[in-house]
Motif scaffolding. Structure first.
Motif, PDB file in Angstrom:
ATOM      1  N   TYR A 348       0.921  -1.090   0.251  1.00 45.20           N
ATOM      2  CA  TYR A 348       0.093  -0.213  -0.019  1.00 45.20           C
ATOM      3  C   TYR A 348       0.818   1.234  -0.127  1.00 45.20           C
ATOM      4  CZ  TYR A 348      -4.297  -2.417   0.506  1.00 45.20           C
ATOM      5  OH  TYR A 348      -5.595  -3.313   0.419  1.00 45.20           O
ATOM      6  N   GLY A 349       0.648   2.010  -0.838  1.00 43.83           N
ATOM      7  CA  GLY A 349       1.452   3.432  -1.123  1.00 43.83           C
ATOM      8  C   GLY A 349       1.464   4.086   0.117  1.00 43.83           C
ATOM      9  N   GLY A 350       0.596   4.146   0.882  1.00 49.11           N
ATOM     10  CA  GLY A 350       0.256   5.025   2.040  1.00 49.11           C
ATOM     11  C   GLY A 350       1.540   5.090   2.978  1.00 49.11           C
ATOM     12  N   ILE A 351       2.117   4.055   3.072  1.00 51.81           N
ATOM     13  CA  ILE A 351       3.379   3.985   3.821  1.00 51.81           C
ATOM     14  C   ILE A 351       4.351   4.831   3.315  1.00 51.81           C
ATOM     15  CG2 ILE A 351       4.498   2.019   2.426  1.00 51.81           C
ATOM     16  CD1 ILE A 351       4.395   2.318   6.494  1.00 51.81           C
ATOM     17  N   VAL A 352       4.295   5.141   1.881  1.00 48.00           N
ATOM     18  CA  VAL A 352       5.522   6.160   1.478  1.00 48.00           C
ATOM     19  C   VAL A 352       5.124   7.445   1.990  1.00 48.00           C
ATOM     20  CG1 VAL A 352       6.276   7.035  -0.646  1.00 48.00           C
ATOM     21  CG2 VAL A 352       5.737   4.668  -0.435  1.00 48.00           C
ATOM     22  N   GLN A 353       3.694   7.760   1.674  1.00 47.48           N
ATOM     23  CA  GLN A 353       3.456   9.133   2.295  1.00 47.48           C
ATOM     24  C   GLN A 353       3.601   9.330   3.755  1.00 47.48           C
ATOM     25  OE1 GLN A 353      -0.986   9.627   2.073  1.00 47.48           O
ATOM     26  NE2 GLN A 353      -0.888   8.932  -0.178  1.00 47.48           N
ATOM     27  N   LYS A 354       3.204   8.506   4.610  1.00 51.02           N
ATOM     28  CA  LYS A 354       3.552   8.436   5.821  1.00 51.02           C
ATOM     29  C   LYS A 354       5.191   8.649   6.377  1.00 51.02           C
ATOM     30  CE  LYS A 354       0.926   5.941   8.585  1.00 51.02           C
ATOM     31  NZ  LYS A 354       0.380   7.120   9.387  1.00 51.02           N
ATOM     32  N   MET A 355       5.762   7.777   5.698  1.00 48.49           N
ATOM     33  CA  MET A 355       7.499   7.923   6.009  1.00 48.49           C
ATOM     34  C   MET A 355       7.924   9.359   5.310  1.00 48.49           C
ATOM     35  SD  MET A 355       7.907   5.206   7.324  1.00 48.49           S
ATOM     36  CE  MET A 355       9.506   5.313   7.719  1.00 48.49           C
ATOM     37  N   ASN A 356       7.384   9.682   4.422  1.00 53.37           N
ATOM     38  CA  ASN A 356       7.659  11.285   3.682  1.00 53.37           C
ATOM     39  C   ASN A 356       7.505  12.415   4.865  1.00 53.37           C
ATOM     40  OD1 ASN A 356       8.936  10.367   1.494  1.00 53.37           O
ATOM     41  ND2 ASN A 356       7.220  10.572   0.166  1.00 53.37           N
ATOM     42  N   ALA A 357       6.115  12.087   5.260  1.00 53.82           N
ATOM     43  CA  ALA A 357       5.690  13.003   6.538  1.00 53.82           C
ATOM     44  C   ALA A 357       6.625  12.960   7.753  1.00 53.82           C
ATOM     45  CB  ALA A 357       4.091  12.945   6.679  1.00 53.82           C
ATOM     46  N   LEU A 358       6.837  11.719   8.056  1.00 52.26           N
ATOM     47  CA  LEU A 358       7.607  11.591   9.317  1.00 52.26           C
ATOM     48  C   LEU A 358       9.092  12.253   9.227  1.00 52.26           C
ATOM     49  CD1 LEU A 358       6.546   8.093  10.532  1.00 52.26           C
ATOM     50  CD2 LEU A 358       5.858  10.360  11.576  1.00 52.26           C
ATOM     51  N   ASP A 359       9.575  11.948   8.002  1.00 51.49           N
ATOM     52  CA  ASP A 359      10.930  12.241   7.573  1.00 51.49           C
ATOM     53  C   ASP A 359      11.090  13.855   7.770  1.00 51.49           C
ATOM     54  OD1 ASP A 359      13.351  11.340   6.326  1.00 51.49           O
ATOM     55  OD2 ASP A 359      12.989  12.855   4.999  1.00 51.49           O
ATOM     56  N   LYS A 360      10.033  14.412   7.332  1.00 50.68           N
ATOM     57  CA  LYS A 360      10.274  16.012   7.644  1.00 50.68           C
ATOM     58  C   LYS A 360      10.338  16.332   9.128  1.00 50.68           C
ATOM     59  CE  LYS A 360       8.081  17.126   3.277  1.00 50.68           C
ATOM     60  NZ  LYS A 360       7.132  16.457   2.755  1.00 50.68           N
ATOM     61  N   LYS A 361       9.602  15.512  10.024  1.00 51.54           N
ATOM     62  CA  LYS A 361       9.707  15.935  11.299  1.00 51.54           C
ATOM     63  C   LYS A 361      11.098  15.505  12.258  1.00 51.54           C
ATOM     64  CE  LYS A 361       4.766  15.655  11.951  1.00 51.54           C
ATOM     65  NZ  LYS A 361       3.628  14.709  12.743  1.00 51.54           N
ATOM     66  N   PHE A 362      11.781  14.632  11.460  1.00 53.60           N
ATOM     67  CA  PHE A 362      13.280  14.475  11.935  1.00 53.60           C
ATOM     68  C   PHE A 362      13.966  15.494  12.147  1.00 53.60           C
ATOM     69  CE2 PHE A 362      11.931  10.023  11.244  1.00 53.60           C
ATOM     70  CZ  PHE A 362      12.601   9.393  12.193  1.00 53.60           C
ATOM     71  N   ARG A 363      14.950  15.534  13.166  1.00 53.08           N
ATOM     72  CA  ARG A 363      16.082  16.797  13.384  1.00 53.08           C
ATOM     73  C   ARG A 363      17.208  16.102  13.887  1.00 53.08           C
ATOM     74  NH1 ARG A 363      16.070  18.653  18.482  1.00 53.08           N
ATOM     75  NH2 ARG A 363      14.624  17.387  19.961  1.00 53.08           N
ATOM     76  N   VAL A 364      18.199  16.767  13.443  1.00 55.24           N
ATOM     77  CA  VAL A 364      19.510  16.036  14.096  1.00 55.24           C
ATOM     78  C   VAL A 364      19.987  16.953  15.207  1.00 55.24           C
ATOM     79  CG1 VAL A 364      21.955  15.966  13.252  1.00 55.24           C
ATOM     80  CG2 VAL A 364      20.261  15.455  11.406  1.00 55.24           C
ATOM     81  N   ARG A 365      20.341  16.350  16.304  1.00 56.18           N
ATOM     82  CA  ARG A 365      20.573  17.154  17.487  1.00 56.18           C
ATOM     83  C   ARG A 365      21.792  17.861  17.328  1.00 56.18           C
ATOM     84  NH1 ARG A 365      19.410  12.613  21.231  1.00 56.18           N
ATOM     85  NH2 ARG A 365      17.285  12.806  21.502  1.00 56.18           N
ATOM     86  N   ARG A 366      21.879  19.114  17.810  1.00 58.15           N
ATOM     87  CA  ARG A 366      23.394  19.828  17.639  1.00 58.15           C
ATOM     88  C   ARG A 366      23.718  19.808  19.063  1.00 58.15           C
ATOM     89  NH1 ARG A 366      23.354  22.975  12.889  1.00 58.15           N
ATOM     90  NH2 ARG A 366      21.264  23.105  12.185  1.00 58.15           N
ATOM     91  N   GLU A 367      24.705  18.980  19.138  1.00 54.61           N
ATOM     92  CA  GLU A 367      25.620  18.858  20.501  1.00 54.61           C
ATOM     93  C   GLU A 367      26.590  19.519  20.554  1.00 54.61           C
ATOM     94  OE1 GLU A 367      25.376  14.960  22.265  1.00 54.61           O
ATOM     95  OE2 GLU A 367      23.357  14.715  21.422  1.00 54.61           O
ATOM     96  N   LYS A 368      27.213  19.927  21.655  1.00 60.89           N
ATOM     97  CA  LYS A 368      28.352  20.317  21.583  1.00 60.89           C
ATOM     98  C   LYS A 368      29.518  19.412  21.525  1.00 60.89           C
ATOM     99  CE  LYS A 368      27.547  24.714  23.913  1.00 60.89           C
ATOM    100  NZ  LYS A 368      27.521  25.400  25.366  1.00 60.89           N
ATOM    101  N   LYS A 369      30.483  19.627  20.736  1.00 61.75           N
ATOM    102  CA  LYS A 369      31.427  18.576  20.799  1.00 61.75           C
ATOM    103  C   LYS A 369      32.451  18.663  21.913  1.00 61.75           C
ATOM    104  CE  LYS A 369      31.451  17.053  16.005  1.00 61.75           C
ATOM    105  NZ  LYS A 369      32.084  17.376  14.691  1.00 61.75           N
ATOM    106  N   ALA A 370      32.899  17.493  22.693  1.00 61.56           N
ATOM    107  CA  ALA A 370      33.454  17.673  23.732  1.00 61.56           C
ATOM    108  C   ALA A 370      35.106  17.766  23.296  1.00 61.56           C
ATOM    109  CB  ALA A 370      33.544  16.264  24.591  1.00 61.56           C
ATOM    110  N   LYS A 371      35.942  18.707  23.684  1.00 60.73           N
ATOM    111  CA  LYS A 371      37.076  19.135  23.245  1.00 60.73           C
ATOM    112  C   LYS A 371      37.808  17.888  23.614  1.00 60.73           C
ATOM    113  CE  LYS A 371      37.201  24.217  23.349  1.00 60.73           C
ATOM    114  NZ  LYS A 371      37.438  25.249  24.029  1.00 60.73           N
ATOM    115  N   ARG A 372      38.836  17.596  22.626  1.00 60.21           N
ATOM    116  CA  ARG A 372      39.838  16.537  22.671  1.00 60.21           C
ATOM    117  C   ARG A 372      40.859  17.054  23.593  1.00 60.21           C
ATOM    118  NH1 ARG A 372      40.525  13.289  17.288  1.00 60.21           N
ATOM    119  NH2 ARG A 372      38.755  12.356  17.314  1.00 60.21           N
ATOM    120  N   LYS A 373      41.489  16.150  24.426  1.00 59.37           N
ATOM    121  CA  LYS A 373      42.823  16.509  25.209  1.00 59.37           C
ATOM    122  C   LYS A 373      43.947  16.423  24.245  1.00 59.37           C
ATOM    123  CE  LYS A 373      42.490  14.580  29.820  1.00 59.37           C
ATOM    124  NZ  LYS A 373      42.810  13.673  30.554  1.00 59.37           N
ATOM    125  N   LYS A 374      44.722  17.419  24.545  1.00 58.60           N
ATOM    126  CA  LYS A 374      45.756  17.662  23.457  1.00 58.60           C
ATOM    127  C   LYS A 374      46.852  16.659  23.913  1.00 58.60           C
ATOM    128  CE  LYS A 374      45.153  21.814  21.648  1.00 58.60           C
ATOM    129  NZ  LYS A 374      45.561  23.675  21.543  1.00 58.60           N
TER     130      LYS A 374
END
Ligand code: F6R
Ligand code: MG
Ligand code: MG
Length: 374
Positions: A348-374
């Motif tokens: 059923y093509g409905g799953i494609v619509q659903k996945m497309n809609a959900l895809d737009k709601k995903f976000r990538v977290r912006r986390e502060k990167k830990a500083k590496r020890k020198k």
């Protein structure tokens, strides 16, 4: 005498959802074929498996004959008209084109054909499956033509010692028939490597290497490849000539005791065990489990004997119980993992619509990167 067996099957409308076609519809198709058979067919037999009507015909006109294919198409069209008048569900569902163009293959109905010089007695089996696709026959054919654990004739009967030729089709290739021929026993690992993938590679036919004869034929139609969208599962048919130089009836039936998991079931989107059922069985429960019927005949001078229902025996009652348990087991996990088909196979093509809609709601977290020890 050279004869052709043509077997065609389609869902042209059913009662109460996708359950069964009903007596009136069977009668309409039967009367139509009877009227049109004069001078064309030697004999025919009508049955249903779940919501699909199967027409088995014998004639002398060879494979891919346009008059025979036209008869089948017109019979299904006449049935679909009546199904509409009755208000049956899904009337004309499997008839995917508006007008007949010479060959019914690729127009929706499942078709397979066998052409051969009739033996003095010519037994064969007709299989019809519902709520699954043609890859459902891959494993049974592999086991009955290749594996001595299932076919003792491969060890005991010299007429089978030379093995068989498998013709396998890549059903994902829609711009023409892409096929490969592989021989048993030398190439059985190659055959297994292809048949593992039931959705892509499908056995189209089997020939004896002993006498060169055509002994098994499967409908390779994939409706969603034809229509480009879901229009019902393909519900494949198969014919197998048996005995003598070919596997015995029981050697062809034996693999169906496995109740192997096939694609189909509810909304053509699940995995379920293939249940061997009596002829003219209905569908129930979760639009499944997927079912297969097997009807045995002898054909003599093109005339069919009465049918013998090969899965109507106490042994198969026991198997049906086991398959029911297997079906319950996989249904326990609902939508999760192996119980449903992978994304591209969901019907059923409905799953494609659903996945497309959900895809737009995903976000990538912006986390502060830990500083590496020198
Ligand atoms: C599977 C099948 C059924 C239907 C289901 C929903 O091959 O035919 O499982 O997919 O009953 O049917 P529709 O979409 O016609 O309401
Ligand atoms: Mg249907
Ligand atoms: Mg069906």
């Amino acid at each position: 005498m050279k004869i052709t067996l043509t077997l065609a099957k389609a869902d042209i409308g059913s009662i109460g959802g996708h359950i069964k076609p009903g007596e009136r519809l069977m009668k309409v198709v039967n009367q139509f074929v009877t009227r049109r058979s004069k001078g064309l067919l030697i004999d025919f037999y009508l049955s249903h498996t779940g919501d699909d009507i199967a027409i088995l015909m014998t004639h002398k006109r060879g494979q891919n004959d346009s008059r025979i294919h036209r008869l089948v198409w017109d019979a299904f069209m006449a049935g679909a008209d009546d199904a509409r008048k009755q208000g049956l569900y899904g009337a004309g569902q499997d008839l995917l084109v508006d007008s007949f163009s010479g060959n019914i293959k690729g127009m929706g109905p499942a078709v397979c054909e066998l052409e051969f010089e009739e033996r003095p007695n010519e037994p064969f089996l007709m299989f019809a499956a519902d709520k699954t696709d043609p890859g459902a026959y891959n494993l049974p054919l592999y086991l009955s033509f290749i594996d001595p654990m299932y076919n003792s004739g491969l060890m005991l009967s010299p007429s089978m010692f030379k093995g068989f030729k498998f013709t396998i089709m890549d059903v994902e290739h829609t711009k023409g028939d892409r096929v490969i021929e592989l021989n048993t026993p030398e190439e059985i690992y190659d055959i297994a490597a292809l048949l593992r993938d039931n959705q892509r590679f499908v056995v189209e036919s089997v020939h004896s290497r002993g006498n060169g004869e055509h002994c098994a034929s499967v409908s390779t139609t994939r409706l969603h490849n034809i229509a480009g969208k879901y229009t019902g599962k393909d519900d494949p048919v198969m014919m197998v000539r048996v005995q003598g130089a070919f596997p015995a009836t029981g050697e062809v039936l034996q693999p169906f005791k496995i109740g192997h998991l096939v694609a189909g079931f509810m909304r053509g989107s699940h995995a379920g065990p293939l249940m061997p059922v009596k002829n003219n069985s209905t569908i129930s429960w979760f639009d499944g489990p997927p079912i297969v019927s097997a009807t045995a005949f002898c054909v003599h001078k093109g005339k069919l004997t009465e049918p013998a229902d090969a899965f109507d025996h106490p042994f198969w009652d026991y198997i049906r119980d086991k398959v029911s348990q297997k079906a319950l087991d996989i249904r326990e996990q609902g939508f999760s993992g192996a119980a449903m088909l992978p994304y591209p196979e969901l019907e059923y093509g409905g799953i494609v619509q659903k996945m497309n809609a959900l895809d737009k709601k995903f976000r990538v977290r912006r986390e502060k990167k830990a500083k590496r020890k020198k």
